[in-house]
Design an enzyme around this catalytic site. Structure first.
Site, PDB file in Angstrom:
ATOM      1  N   PHE A 131     -61.633   0.027  30.659  1.00 46.10           N
ATOM      2  CA  PHE A 131     -62.911  -0.913  30.906  1.00 46.10           C
ATOM      3  C   PHE A 131     -62.750  -1.241  32.076  1.00 46.10           C
ATOM      4  O   PHE A 131     -62.766  -2.475  31.873  1.00 46.10           O
ATOM      5  CB  PHE A 131     -63.449   0.232  30.449  1.00 46.10           C
ATOM      6  CG  PHE A 131     -65.305   0.308  31.279  1.00 46.10           C
ATOM      7  CD1 PHE A 131     -65.437   1.494  31.822  1.00 46.10           C
ATOM      8  CD2 PHE A 131     -66.116  -0.492  31.430  1.00 46.10           C
ATOM      9  CE1 PHE A 131     -66.349   1.596  32.491  1.00 46.10           C
ATOM     10  CE2 PHE A 131     -67.223  -0.944  32.725  1.00 46.10           C
ATOM     11  CZ  PHE A 131     -67.624   0.768  32.818  1.00 46.10           C
ATOM     12  N   ASP A 216     -59.258  -9.168  31.409  1.00 46.08           N
ATOM     13  CA  ASP A 216     -60.968  -9.083  31.707  1.00 46.08           C
ATOM     14  C   ASP A 216     -61.951  -9.335  30.440  1.00 46.08           C
ATOM     15  O   ASP A 216     -61.559  -9.102  29.797  1.00 46.08           O
ATOM     16  CB  ASP A 216     -61.200  -7.476  31.970  1.00 46.08           C
ATOM     17  CG  ASP A 216     -62.817  -7.080  31.810  1.00 46.08           C
ATOM     18  OD1 ASP A 216     -63.519  -7.829  31.990  1.00 46.08           O
ATOM     19  OD2 ASP A 216     -62.352  -5.716  32.486  1.00 46.08           O
ATOM     20  N   LYS A 245     -71.542  -9.693  31.420  1.00 48.57           N
ATOM     21  CA  LYS A 245     -72.346  -9.609  29.828  1.00 48.57           C
ATOM     22  C   LYS A 245     -72.574 -10.882  29.524  1.00 48.57           C
ATOM     23  O   LYS A 245     -74.048 -11.370  29.826  1.00 48.57           O
ATOM     24  CB  LYS A 245     -71.702  -8.774  29.257  1.00 48.57           C
ATOM     25  CG  LYS A 245     -71.868  -7.650  30.216  1.00 48.57           C
ATOM     26  CD  LYS A 245     -70.470  -6.517  29.231  1.00 48.57           C
ATOM     27  CE  LYS A 245     -70.805  -4.741  29.884  1.00 48.57           C
ATOM     28  NZ  LYS A 245     -69.763  -4.645  29.600  1.00 48.57           N
TER      29      LYS A 245
HETATM   30  C1  LIG Z   1     -69.060  -4.496  31.247  1.00 43.65           C
HETATM   31  C2  LIG Z   1     -67.522  -4.250  31.762  1.00 43.65           C
HETATM   32  C3  LIG Z   1     -67.382  -4.179  32.815  1.00 43.65           C
HETATM   33  C4  LIG Z   1     -68.133  -3.661  34.112  1.00 43.65           C
HETATM   34  O1  LIG Z   1     -69.392  -4.939  33.174  1.00 43.65           O
HETATM   35  P1  LIG Z   1     -71.241  -4.962  35.250  1.00 43.65           P
HETATM   36  O2  LIG Z   1     -71.537  -5.447  34.702  1.00 43.65           O
HETATM   37  O3  LIG Z   1     -71.211  -3.512  34.147  1.00 43.65           O
HETATM   38  O4  LIG Z   1     -69.959  -4.116  36.542  1.00 43.65           O
HETATM   39  C5  LIG Z   1     -66.311  -4.678  33.134  1.00 43.65           C
HETATM   40  N1  LIG Z   1     -64.984  -4.800  31.834  1.00 43.65           N
HETATM   41  C6  LIG Z   1     -65.510  -4.764  30.944  1.00 43.65           C
HETATM   42  C7  LIG Z   1     -64.501  -4.870  29.428  1.00 43.65           C
HETATM   43  C8  LIG Z   1     -66.977  -4.688  30.505  1.00 43.65           C
HETATM   44  O5  LIG Z   1     -67.198  -4.307  29.104  1.00 43.65           O
END
Ligand SMILES: *Cc1c(COP(=O)(O)O)cnc(C)c1O
Length: 398
Positions: A131, A216, A245
């Site tokens: 994701f 990521d 986050k």
């Molecule tokens: C939450 C998340 C995203 C996306 O972040 P947003 O602030 O919602 O755009 C991308 N990669 C990972 C691994 C995530 O947990």
């Protein structure tokens, strides 16, 4: 369900209305207290209303909220210096979200090859179950059909390989490949860890083929796994990394970090943002770092994480009809359920404990990084009580 008719119907909202937060607790309008092991999905990393963050935000609010990136922003420079000091990176671009941090990471990788005279190298290889966000590029990167459906042609230049299949990963590399993009520990995908050895092999594969490694760490970063960044567990470094986050502690904030070389294509005018890196966000981000970089902070995450893994293992032993497996590192934990994860999730909520569902039938636990051993034990008692009820219900159905 409450009626939110003036809002897009994109969320099935839980009928709870929280008014205040204090540390690990969320408090409803009616004064009911819930333990928050969801933390806005790993966002409220220092819990709610952390005094140092509140002070930093208020202090900056009195001075200056917003400035365009056409000006020098000293707090932004200071924040970037601290991030590069603490990581592999030499350069930072600030964003407002995780998806934007990934967009910047993808653009940086493509632009790198363009800058080096290889404009055809734009392909990004990603892992199934990943994701990376909800923009058009990041849904293509994530590759999940449920997020792509109905949004037109999938953005070009993203190839996915099965989780854990190194041969497929090697075979996916061709003359157009620019980078491999990977979460060291999949969050949304169900707290699925990429084994250390695999991360090391992927790093070597990137070096061998001149690919950039993009990590990521939007969910895994900023202490969540008990290291400042999850890749440190594998002893490797990426070329580019997206974070968000937890770094904002609840303020919308993300960043793309890169080595000097990887960032070399991102010259003046190639990328931009209106809000990213504004003084309010920078004040809060710096305040989060003040706390996370304190001596002993990461050690506490590892210690409390161990209390959780031991406690959860014991719950798994006692309720094998409910729990299949315990996953995760530090305070990024997952309960892989044998029953539907929604059943455990609901039973936990009845015990006034909030978790987050994830893929692969998992309930995620992402408590504040500031959680104490005592609070962890209280949370475990609630999970135990929830598992007992689910187990009892399963026995009745049988
Ligand atoms: C939450 C998340 C995203 C996306 O972040 P947003 O602030 O919602 O755009 C991308 N990669 C990972 C691994 C995530 O947990």
């Amino acid at each position: 369900m409450s009626d939110h008719s003036s809002l897009f119907g994109t969320y099935m909202r839980i009928p709870l209305r929280f008014e205040r937060g204090e540390g690990v607790w969320l408090i409803t309008e009616d004064g009911d207290r819930y333990m928050d092991f969801a933390t806005g999905i790993a966002v409220s990393s220092l819990g709610h209303s952390h005094p140092h963050l509140v002070a930093a935000l208020k202090d900056q609010a009195d001075k200056l909220w917003h400035l365009s990136n056409i000006y020098e922003i000293p707090e932004q420079t200071r924040f970037a210096d601290r991030l590069t000091e603490a990581t592999f990176a030499d350069r930072v671009f600030f964003t407002n979200s995780g998806a934007e941090a990934l967009e910047c990471a993808i653009k940086t990788a493509r632009r790198y090859h363009f800058h080096k005279g290889q404009p055809d190298r734009y392909g990004i290889i990603t892992i199934e179950g990943a994701f990376h966000g909800r923009t058009l590029a990041t849904i293509a990167a994530g590759g999940q059909a449920k997020y792509l459906e109905g949004f037109g042609p999938k953005a070009a230049g993203f190839d996915q390989v099965p989780f854990g299949d190194f041969d497929a990963l090697r075979a996916a590399i061709d003359d157009n490949s620019a980078a491999i993009l990977i979460e060291p520990l999949q969050g949304e995908g169900g707290i699925r860890a990429i084994p250390k050895q695999w991360l090391q092999d992927i790093r070597a594969l990137c070096d061998e083929h001149g690919l950039l490694l993009i990590l990521d760490e939007v969910q895994t970063g900023v202490g969540r796994t008990g290291k400042l960044f999850a890749h440190e567990w594998a002893g490797i470094t990426p070329d580019i990394m997206a974070i968000a986050k937890g770094i904002g502690g609840g303020f919308p904030l993300g960043a793309c970090l890169a080595t000097e070389d990887a960032a070399s294509g991102m010259t003046a005018g190639t990328h931009g943002t209106t809000f990213g890196g504004n003084p309010l966000a920078m004040a809060v981000g710096n305040a989060v770092l003040d706390v996370v970089l304190e001596d002993g902070f990461l050690q506490n995450i590892r210690d409390v994480g161990l209390i959780f893994t031991q406690g959860l293992a014991s719950i798994a032993d006692r309720y094998p009809d409910v729990v299949e497996e315990i996953r995760g590192t530090g305070l990024m934990l997952g309960i892989k359920c044998k029953c539907p994860n929604s059943a455990l999730q609901l039973a936990m909520r009845d015990q006034h404990l909030l978790g987050v569902p994830a893929g692969d039938n998992v309930v995620r636990l992402l408590p504040p990084l500031t959680i104490t051993a005592e609070e962890a034990r209280m949370g475990l008692e609630k999970i135990d009580a929830a598992a007992a009820i689910v187990s009892g219900n399963l026995a009745k159905q049988a």
